[in-house]
Design an enzyme around this catalytic site. Structure first.
Site, PDB file in Angstrom:
ATOM      1  N   THR A 377       1.077  -1.302   0.164  1.00  0.00           N
ATOM      2  CA  THR A 377       0.043  -0.414  -0.141  1.00  0.00           C
ATOM      3  C   THR A 377       0.895   1.132  -0.140  1.00  0.00           C
ATOM      4  O   THR A 377       2.061   0.950   0.039  1.00  0.00           O
ATOM      5  CB  THR A 377      -0.869  -0.088   0.886  1.00  0.00           C
ATOM      6  N   ASN A 397      -3.755  -3.809  -2.026  1.00  0.00           N
ATOM      7  CA  ASN A 397      -3.965  -4.467  -0.920  1.00  0.00           C
ATOM      8  C   ASN A 397      -2.431  -5.658  -0.114  1.00  0.00           C
ATOM      9  O   ASN A 397      -1.201  -5.014   0.004  1.00  0.00           O
ATOM     10  CB  ASN A 397      -4.667  -6.002  -0.430  1.00  0.00           C
ATOM     11  N   ASP A 419     -10.330  -8.526   2.090  1.00  0.00           N
ATOM     12  CA  ASP A 419     -10.461  -7.519   3.257  1.00  0.00           C
ATOM     13  C   ASP A 419     -11.831  -7.868   3.191  1.00  0.00           C
ATOM     14  O   ASP A 419     -11.882  -7.362   5.103  1.00  0.00           O
ATOM     15  CB  ASP A 419     -10.067  -6.204   2.605  1.00  0.00           C
ATOM     16  N   SER A 449      -9.004  -0.102   6.352  1.00  0.00           N
ATOM     17  CA  SER A 449      -7.920   0.231   7.609  1.00  0.00           C
ATOM     18  C   SER A 449      -7.692   1.723   6.908  1.00  0.00           C
ATOM     19  O   SER A 449      -7.015   2.496   8.253  1.00  0.00           O
ATOM     20  CB  SER A 449      -6.876  -0.492   8.470  1.00  0.00           C
ATOM     21  N   GLY A 469      -0.361   0.071   5.356  1.00  0.00           N
ATOM     22  CA  GLY A 469       0.369  -0.721   7.076  1.00  0.00           C
ATOM     23  C   GLY A 469      -0.999  -1.927   7.648  1.00  0.00           C
ATOM     24  O   GLY A 469      -0.856  -1.935   8.385  1.00  0.00           O
TER      25      GLY A 469
HETATM   26  O1  DON Z   1      -6.653  -1.325   3.021  1.00  0.00           O
HETATM   27  C1  DON Z   1      -6.958  -1.919   3.927  1.00  0.00           C
HETATM   28  O2  DON Z   1      -6.725  -1.634   5.450  1.00  0.00           O
HETATM   29  C2  DON Z   1      -5.364  -3.061   3.301  1.00  0.00           C
HETATM   30  N1  DON Z   1      -6.262  -3.249   2.554  1.00  0.00           N
HETATM   31  C3  DON Z   1      -4.571  -2.027   3.130  1.00  0.00           C
HETATM   32  C4  DON Z   1      -3.665  -3.185   2.898  1.00  0.00           C
HETATM   33  C5  DON Z   1      -2.116  -2.586   3.196  1.00  0.00           C
HETATM   34  O3  DON Z   1      -1.947  -1.795   3.870  1.00  0.00           O
HETATM   35  C6  DON Z   1      -0.990  -3.732   3.007  1.00  0.00           C
HETATM   36  N2  DON Z   1      -0.086  -2.611   3.728  1.00  0.00           N
HETATM   37  N3  DON Z   1       0.505  -3.286   5.353  1.00  0.00           N
END
Ligand code: DON
Length: 566
Positions: A377, A397, A419, A449, A469
């Site tokens: 991300t 993701n 997710d 998140s 994250g």
């Molecule tokens: O939307 C979300 O919360 C997660 N798919 C974000 C993914 C993410 O931050 C991956 N990095 N660690």
């Protein structure tokens, strides 16, 4: 006298140890007119150039997002989704744009469930075309271009196309990602072709030039033909045919009916600062505000930053917010989220009143489950010379998303179906659990998140925050903000300072390297279970001095980014 000297020396040593991480931070970048902060310097440079050419923060955001599709394609791109927060100085308003991916209209609650034993089928929601949800980033970028952009769309996408065409030198981070994901990528011929030289089983490495001709073709077309081509033109048929022919769910109709949505940002306050952040389908804004408002009356500033007393209280607040996340949150177009209740001051006071100063609480239901570290991300923050601010968090993701590149077009596709709460109660990739509120439904958006956050003081720009994250995004944004407003650090120190994280389940405190042992021992003594988890996230933040208007940028030393201003 001698004893006093020893005690003084000991205190000094402890002080130096406790502060060594952030005192080692370089000074933040400073600028008068505008700034782009990103984890990837080439993309940041493109954004800065747009600002210097008279483009505004929305223009620069589009150009940076497109460039990141090339130079940090493992993290985000047009095959994924994003959330955008915009502060528009002319009107003083803050807007939230939801470019989150959407489940296919053919998806259903048990899409990834083995009917024989009701368990989640491993891999279906994370690998290959079955994991792909309808991309939202192109629609979100087009929305901000239309509403706020000054430069033509073409001009903003073209630099990315040129970069894909001529190639760029792989950074250490990107090369590490390739090594880490090489087996996933290698199994798809279209991905193998892009990332592996010749027939080698080893991908391109640090210092190699990565040329992406197909992606250049894709971006050129997108620059000329716009998003109609993507969602409702030649491209949408190619993409949906490929996915359905290979056993995935996304159809041409899913693309045709996809819309980015403008939503009301979540609003909160802390010590006179107004905080605006992303509303559902991200959980980010609600929990950033919940945690900060739970913390405000504690006056954490009376303790040393990073000492066990404030950390204990911060951790306890995180736990309570994440328990709410698991229970209440999902796509607001499908479930009723008790937004006012969750942010109600009496409700938060109730949460606060259950925090014991010297003892970790046991929030029912929390167990020990594995959870992973990652900083896939991407987040970038931009401010222009008019004081317009844009915060974008964009994602496929996990690293390289589904690992599938659309053949002939160089576009990596997301795996954001993961997710959802695939089986309510069962943890996802990040160890997060959810309820029916985040179960799969046709056309629904999975809970996120991601927390792009904008801060105003007396209606004037004060800060822009965000990070990758997974669930650690929320706690990274909270701690970075607290480090500035509560503990008096500058923005560079604030992003570099070691972090902790608790997400209710698993019932452990994740702690970064750099937190002194005595602090960990003190936390353990209060009943916290400690899990040392290396380093995580990559905060890319801007802070503006309310008096002088000086813009300062902090790029996380955990990654290889830049704060570029003029
Ligand atoms: O939307 C979300 O919360 C997660 N798919 C974000 C993914 C993410 O931050 C991956 N990095 N660690």
């Amino acid at each position: 006298m001698k004893r006093l000297l020893i005690i003084k020396t000991a205190i000094l040593i402890l002080f130096v140890l406790a502060y060594s991480v952030w005192s080692a931070s370089p000074r933040p970048a400073a600028a008068q007119n505008g700034m782009v902060v990103s984890s990837e310097p080439i993309a940041a440079g493109i954004g800065l150039q747009i600002l210097q050419d008279g483009g505004n923060a929305a223009d620069a955001a589009i150009a940076v997002a497109a460039a990141l599709n090339v130079t940090e394609g493992c993290n985000s791109g047009m095959g994924g989704g994003c959330f955008i927060l915009i502060y528009w100085s002319e009107t003083g308003q803050v807007f939230a744009i939801d470019g989150r991916e959407r489940a296919s209209i053919n998806a259903h609650r048990n899409l990834y469930i083995n009917s024989a034993d009701s368990t989640v089928i491993p891999g279906l929601s994370t690998e290959g075309v079955t994991a792909v949800a309808t991309p939202g980033e192109p629609a979100a970028l087009a929305m901000i271009a239309k509403k706020w952009g000054k430069h033509p769309w073409k001009k903003l996408i073209e630099p990315a196309a040129a970069l894909a065409d001529t190639g760029f030198i792989l950074s250490r981070t990107y090369a590490e990602r390739l090594i880490y994901s090489r087996e996933r990528l290698y199994q798809y011929p279209s991905s193998r072709e892009i990332f592996f030289p010749g027939n080698d089983t080893l991908p391109y490495g640090f210092g190699d030039r990565l040329v992406q001709k197909d992606l250049a073709k894709f971006l050129k077309k997108l620059s000329k033909q716009g998003i109609d081509w993507f969602y409702n033109g030649g491209f949408s048929k190619t993409l949906s045919d490929y996915i359905t022919e290979n056993g995935g769910y996304l159809t041409a109709d899913d693309l045709k009916t996809y819309k980015a949505v403008q939503r009301q940002p979540i609003r909160g306050s802390f010590r006179g600062y107004d905080i605006y952040s992303m509303p559902p389908p991200s959980s980010g804004g609600i929990h950033v505000v919940q945690i900060l408002e739970m913390l405000e009356p504690f006056y954490l500033r009376y303790w040393e930053p990073g000492s066990s007393e404030p950390l204990h209280i911060i951790i306890e607040s995180m736990k309570r917010a994440f328990a709410d996340r698991a229970y209440y949150l999902g796509d607001p177009d499908f479930v009723d989220i008790p937004l006012d209740g969750l942010l109600d001051s009496t409700y938060l006071a109730d949460h606060r009143s259950t925090i014991k100063p010297h003892q970790a609480s046991n929030i029912p239901g929390a167990g020990i489950l594995p959870a992973r570290e990652s900083s896939e991300t991407t987040h970038f923050s931009i401010i222009d010379s008019k004081g317009n601010m844009v915060a974008v968090t964009a994602s496929l993701n996990t690293s390289f998303g589904s690992a599938v590149i659309l053949p002939g077009w160089g576009l990596l596709l997301n795996n954001h179906m993961d997710d959802f709460s695939l089986q309510p109660g069962a943890p996802n990739y990040y160890g997060l659990v959810g309820s029916e509120a985040n179960a799969i439904e046709p056309g629904k958006r999975p809970l996120s998140s991601m927390s792009p956050t904008i801060v105003l003081k007396d209606s004037k720009p004060a800060g822009i925050f965000g990070s990758p994250g997974g669930p650690k995004i929320i706690t990274t944004v909270v701690q970075t903000f607290l480090n500035i407003v509560e503990f008096g650090m500058d923005v560079q120190q604030a992003v570099d300072f070691p972090r902790v994280h608790h997400q209710w389940k698993p019932d452990v405190v994740f702690v970064e390297d750099g937190i002194p042992t005595d602090v960990l021992v003190n936390l353990q003594a209060k009943g916290h279970r400690i899990y040392q988890a290396g380093l995580w996230s990559s905060a890319q933040c801007i802070w503006i001095d309310p008096e002088t208007g000086l813009i300062t940028g902090g790029t996380d030393s955990r990654s290889e980014g830049i704060a570029a201003g003029y």
